[in-house]
Design a protein around this motif. Structure first.
Motif, PDB file in Angstrom:
ATOM      1  N   UNK A 230       0.831  -1.212   0.000  1.00 34.60           N
ATOM      2  CA  UNK A 230       0.000   0.000   0.000  1.00 34.60           C
ATOM      3  C   UNK A 230       0.864   1.261   0.000  1.00 34.60           C
ATOM      4  N   UNK A 231       1.920   1.264   0.797  1.00 33.80           N
ATOM      5  CA  UNK A 231       2.736   2.466   0.888  1.00 33.80           C
ATOM      6  C   UNK A 231       3.459   2.737  -0.438  1.00 33.80           C
ATOM      7  N   UNK A 232       3.776   1.663  -1.194  1.00 35.88           N
ATOM      8  CA  UNK A 232       4.377   1.868  -2.520  1.00 35.88           C
ATOM      9  C   UNK A 232       3.345   2.373  -3.517  1.00 35.88           C
ATOM     10  N   UNK A 233       2.131   1.809  -3.456  1.00 36.72           N
ATOM     11  CA  UNK A 233       1.073   2.242  -4.376  1.00 36.72           C
ATOM     12  C   UNK A 233       0.731   3.719  -4.163  1.00 36.72           C
ATOM     13  N   UNK A 234       0.757   4.161  -2.923  1.00 38.11           N
ATOM     14  CA  UNK A 234       0.443   5.567  -2.620  1.00 38.11           C
ATOM     15  C   UNK A 234       1.676   6.458  -2.775  1.00 38.11           C
ATOM     16  N   UNK A 235       2.795   6.003  -2.251  1.00 39.01           N
ATOM     17  CA  UNK A 235       3.967   6.868  -2.146  1.00 39.01           C
ATOM     18  C   UNK A 235       4.714   7.097  -3.444  1.00 39.01           C
ATOM     19  N   UNK A 236       4.847   6.061  -4.282  1.00 42.60           N
ATOM     20  CA  UNK A 236       5.631   6.217  -5.522  1.00 42.60           C
ATOM     21  C   UNK A 236       4.968   7.194  -6.494  1.00 42.60           C
ATOM     22  N   UNK A 237       3.669   7.042  -6.815  1.00 44.14           N
ATOM     23  CA  UNK A 237       3.042   8.071  -7.679  1.00 44.14           C
ATOM     24  C   UNK A 237       3.050   9.456  -7.036  1.00 44.14           C
ATOM     25  N   UNK A 238       2.861   9.510  -5.715  1.00 40.00           N
ATOM     26  CA  UNK A 238       2.902  10.808  -5.039  1.00 40.00           C
ATOM     27  C   UNK A 238       4.251  11.476  -5.169  1.00 40.00           C
ATOM     28  N   UNK A 239       5.318  10.689  -5.027  1.00 45.75           N
ATOM     29  CA  UNK A 239       6.663  11.242  -5.173  1.00 45.75           C
ATOM     30  C   UNK A 239       6.908  11.703  -6.605  1.00 45.75           C
ATOM     31  N   UNK A 240       6.369  10.957  -7.574  1.00 43.45           N
ATOM     32  CA  UNK A 240       6.549  11.334  -8.983  1.00 43.45           C
ATOM     33  C   UNK A 240       5.857  12.664  -9.266  1.00 43.45           C
ATOM     34  N   UNK A 241       4.648  12.835  -8.744  1.00 48.21           N
ATOM     35  CA  UNK A 241       3.925  14.095  -8.946  1.00 48.21           C
ATOM     36  C   UNK A 241       4.690  15.257  -8.305  1.00 48.21           C
ATOM     37  N   UNK A 242       5.195  15.050  -7.107  1.00 44.87           N
ATOM     38  CA  UNK A 242       5.938  16.108  -6.435  1.00 44.87           C
ATOM     39  C   UNK A 242       7.260  16.412  -7.144  1.00 44.87           C
ATOM     40  N   UNK A 243       7.789  15.456  -7.874  1.00 46.71           N
ATOM     41  CA  UNK A 243       9.058  15.666  -8.580  1.00 46.71           C
ATOM     42  C   UNK A 243       8.855  16.359  -9.923  1.00 46.71           C
ATOM     43  N   UNK A 244       7.769  16.016 -10.643  1.00 48.36           N
ATOM     44  CA  UNK A 244       7.621  16.473 -12.026  1.00 48.36           C
ATOM     45  C   UNK A 244       6.657  17.650 -12.202  1.00 48.36           C
ATOM     46  N   UNK A 245       5.707  17.820 -11.305  1.00 53.04           N
ATOM     47  CA  UNK A 245       4.663  18.826 -11.514  1.00 53.04           C
ATOM     48  C   UNK A 245       4.822  19.985 -10.526  1.00 53.04           C
ATOM     49  N   UNK A 246       4.230  21.114 -10.912  1.00 50.92           N
ATOM     50  CA  UNK A 246       4.264  22.301 -10.052  1.00 50.92           C
ATOM     51  C   UNK A 246       3.097  22.242  -9.069  1.00 50.92           C
ATOM     52  N   UNK A 247       3.281  21.500  -8.014  1.00 50.80           N
ATOM     53  CA  UNK A 247       2.256  21.382  -6.979  1.00 50.80           C
ATOM     54  C   UNK A 247       2.240  22.652  -6.134  1.00 50.80           C
ATOM     55  N   UNK A 248       1.063  23.235  -5.884  1.00 50.33           N
ATOM     56  CA  UNK A 248       1.009  24.443  -5.048  1.00 50.33           C
ATOM     57  C   UNK A 248       1.622  24.199  -3.674  1.00 50.33           C
ATOM     58  N   UNK A 249       2.459  25.131  -3.265  1.00 43.57           N
ATOM     59  CA  UNK A 249       3.118  25.062  -1.956  1.00 43.57           C
ATOM     60  C   UNK A 249       3.849  23.734  -1.759  1.00 43.57           C
ATOM     61  N   UNK A 250       4.601  23.342  -2.794  1.00 43.05           N
ATOM     62  CA  UNK A 250       5.299  22.055  -2.743  1.00 43.05           C
ATOM     63  C   UNK A 250       6.221  21.901  -1.527  1.00 43.05           C
ATOM     64  N   UNK A 251       7.063  22.919  -1.203  1.00 39.20           N
ATOM     65  CA  UNK A 251       7.921  22.753  -0.012  1.00 39.20           C
ATOM     66  C   UNK A 251       7.127  22.505   1.261  1.00 39.20           C
ATOM     67  N   UNK A 252       5.979  23.215   1.387  1.00 39.26           N
ATOM     68  CA  UNK A 252       5.154  23.016   2.590  1.00 39.26           C
ATOM     69  C   UNK A 252       4.578  21.597   2.631  1.00 39.26           C
ATOM     70  N   UNK A 253       4.170  21.107   1.453  1.00 41.63           N
ATOM     71  CA  UNK A 253       3.615  19.743   1.394  1.00 41.63           C
ATOM     72  C   UNK A 253       4.672  18.725   1.800  1.00 41.63           C
ATOM     73  N   UNK A 254       5.899  18.916   1.295  1.00 46.05           N
ATOM     74  CA  UNK A 254       6.971  17.976   1.633  1.00 46.05           C
ATOM     75  C   UNK A 254       7.302  18.016   3.123  1.00 46.05           C
ATOM     76  N   UNK A 255       7.347  19.212   3.686  1.00 46.08           N
ATOM     77  CA  UNK A 255       7.622  19.316   5.122  1.00 46.08           C
ATOM     78  C   UNK A 255       6.483  18.716   5.928  1.00 46.08           C
ATOM     79  N   UNK A 256       5.235  18.914   5.474  1.00 43.22           N
ATOM     80  CA  UNK A 256       4.088  18.330   6.183  1.00 43.22           C
ATOM     81  C   UNK A 256       4.170  16.804   6.177  1.00 43.22           C
ATOM     82  N   UNK A 257       4.557  16.236   5.015  1.00 42.38           N
ATOM     83  CA  UNK A 257       4.699  14.774   4.941  1.00 42.38           C
ATOM     84  C   UNK A 257       5.819  14.306   5.865  1.00 42.38           C
TER      85      UNK A 257
END
Length: 276
Positions: free
Chosen positions: A83-110
């Protein structure tokens, strides 16, 4: 110069041998204890030559509560890693490739889920588990392990995806692949060492976890770490059984590390090799 280099190599090997001995000596000691008959585990002086016996392991295999705990750990830890791979790997890919709003804050929150000491969050977990009837259930264990490991997977895999050149995906898109196909057929195979690495580390973290299991489970969902801890009594410690139970807990981790050894070096480099 040649003599100096040879002396450095000899010194390096000596240091590595000493370090290997320091690391492996406790493991070997536990292995020897597990093969000694009950009552002889702590003989003084220690007996280095003895007739090995699997009596302790047979006792564990015939103990329904220990087998039940081992089964619980295998099911809950394996499910949580998937489960953690199914959720975490696509999530990491989105955070790496796309301009997620407030990305640094999201990473620190995680990451914040891993910054607090476990003892500080176990009571809120206990209240949540009792409220939603997750206490002493395998579903609750899986949820807890996913919560523990999701930050690790997202952060490590994001660093790994950052190391994969975007030109590879762009080439696949030019050849007619969709974004999803480029992710599945180009990015994921390139990220396989990182995925295997975080899967193994997540497995180990969940496999050896004790505090949350001690507070959030009882008899039905008891884990292997609790079963091992159970051999430490208030007045007596069953050393031979404790050593055999410990080896039962250690062996799957060693098998995983040896089997995936060739992936770990590149996986734990966080994709630096790929980017070069």
């Amino acid at each position: 110069m040649a003599v100096s280099n040879r002396a450095k190599n000899v010194g390096r090997h000596v240091v590595l041998l000493v370090w290997a001995f320091v690391c492996l000596a406790p493991l070997c000691w536990i292995g020897f204890m597990s093969l000694k008959p009950p009552g002889h585990a702590l003989d003084l002086p220690p007996k280095w030559v003895f007739l090995p016996t699997v009596y302790n392991y047979m006792q564990l295999a015939n103990d329904p509560s220990f087998v039940h705990a081992l089964t619980n750990s295998l099911i809950s830890v394996t499910a949580s890693v998937i489960i953690v791979l199914v959720i975490g790997v696509p999530g990491a890919y989105v955070l790496s490739r796309y301009d997620v709003p407030k990305k640094p804050d999201v990473l620190i929150w995680i990451l914040s889920s891993r910054m607090l000491p476990p003892i500080a969050v176990v009571i809120p977990f206990f209240v949540i588990f009792r409220t939603f009837h997750l206490y002493d259930t395998l579903v609750g264990l899986v949820f807890m392990y996913v919560t523990i490991n999701i930050a690790l997977v997202v952060w490590v895999m994001k660093a790994f995806f950052d190391g994969i050149p975007e030109s590879l995906e762009e080439a696949a898109l030019v050849d007619g692949a969709t974004r999803s196909q480029a992710f599945r057929k180009v990015v994921l195979p390139s990220a396989l060492p990182g995925i295997i690495s975080v899967a193994i580390i997540s497995f180990i973290f969940a496999w050896i976890e004790l505090l949350f299991s001690l507070i959030l489970t009882n008899n039905h969902a008891q884990t292997l770490s609790l079963a091992v801890y159970g051999f430490i009594g208030s007045r007596n410690i069953e050393w031979s059984m404790l050593a055999a139970a410990s080896m039962t807990m250690i062996i799957p981790v060693l098998v995983l590390l040896v089997a995936a050894n060739r992936y770990l070096a590149s996986g734990l480099s966080f994709g630096a090799v790929l980017k070069e």
